[in-house]
Design a protein around this motif. Structure first.
Motif, PDB file in Angstrom:
ATOM      1  N   ARG A   9       1.446   0.320  -2.393  1.00 46.05           N
ATOM      2  CA  ARG A   9       1.329  -0.459  -3.031  1.00 46.05           C
ATOM      3  C   ARG A   9       0.242  -0.807  -4.281  1.00 46.05           C
ATOM      4  N   SER A  10      -0.823  -0.279  -3.609  1.00 48.34           N
ATOM      5  CA  SER A  10      -1.839  -0.362  -4.960  1.00 48.34           C
ATOM      6  C   SER A  10      -2.130   0.730  -6.020  1.00 48.34           C
ATOM      7  N   ASP A  11      -1.418   1.959  -4.939  1.00 51.33           N
ATOM      8  CA  ASP A  11      -1.255   3.184  -6.292  1.00 51.33           C
ATOM      9  C   ASP A  11      -0.569   3.160  -7.029  1.00 51.33           C
ATOM     10  N   ALA A  12       0.583   2.146  -6.440  1.00 52.47           N
ATOM     11  CA  ALA A  12       1.082   1.408  -8.385  1.00 52.47           C
ATOM     12  C   ALA A  12       1.279   0.049  -8.454  1.00 52.47           C
ATOM     13  N   THR A  13       0.543  -0.236  -8.096  1.00 52.62           N
ATOM     14  CA  THR A  13      -0.229  -1.150  -9.573  1.00 52.62           C
ATOM     15  C   THR A  13      -1.100  -0.515 -10.051  1.00 52.62           C
ATOM     16  N   LEU A  14      -1.930   0.315  -9.651  1.00 53.99           N
ATOM     17  CA  LEU A  14      -2.894   1.041 -10.520  1.00 53.99           C
ATOM     18  C   LEU A  14      -2.735   2.151 -11.590  1.00 53.99           C
TER      19      LEU A  14
END
Length: 131
Positions: free
Chosen positions: A65-70
């Motif tokens: 999820r953090s990778d997608a947001t970044l």
């Protein structure tokens, strides 16, 4: 289809991108270290009856999820930079003007609908459309 965006249209797109950037930054902050994440992690550890397996799976989901947001944040920042270029709003593949309605809905796109469809058919995928 217009060949270039008006200053008013560019202003609307810039406002939309800045709003999206603020939302993504807040989301990333929560994902990477906000109180909600700490509380969630503590609850998971206390409720975890399967040991490390459940904790690792939860962490993998959080990281994805953090990778997608970044990635989304990088795409917005790239669009804000491109917005200053005279050819912003033109397809990176064919050079045709991208419909303003498409840009209004997703200002970070770099391809017209036809080229995006062709890229997806070739296996270029949707994520390459905004890079």
């Amino acid at each position: 289809m217009s060949t270039s965006l008006t200053p008013g249209q560019k202003g609307l797109l810039e406002t939309a991108l800045l709003t999206q950037r603020s939302r993504l930054e807040a989301e990333l902050k929560l994902q990477l270290g906000g109180e909600d994440r700490v509380t969630h992690a503590r609850e998971q550890l206390l409720q975890d009856t399967d040991g490390e397996t459940a904790h690792e799976a939860d962490r993998e989901v959080d990281l994805a999820r953090s990778d997608a947001t970044l990635l989304a944040l990088r795409q917005v920042d790239a669009a804000l930079q491109r917005l200053q270029e005279p050819d912003f709003g033109h397809c990176a593949d064919c050079g045709a003007a991208i419909a303003f309605e498409r840009l209004r809905l997703s200002p970070q796109v770099t391809r017209c609908i036809e080229c995006q469809s062709a890229a997806e058919t070739r296996g270029g995928g949707a994520h390459h459309a905004t890079l």
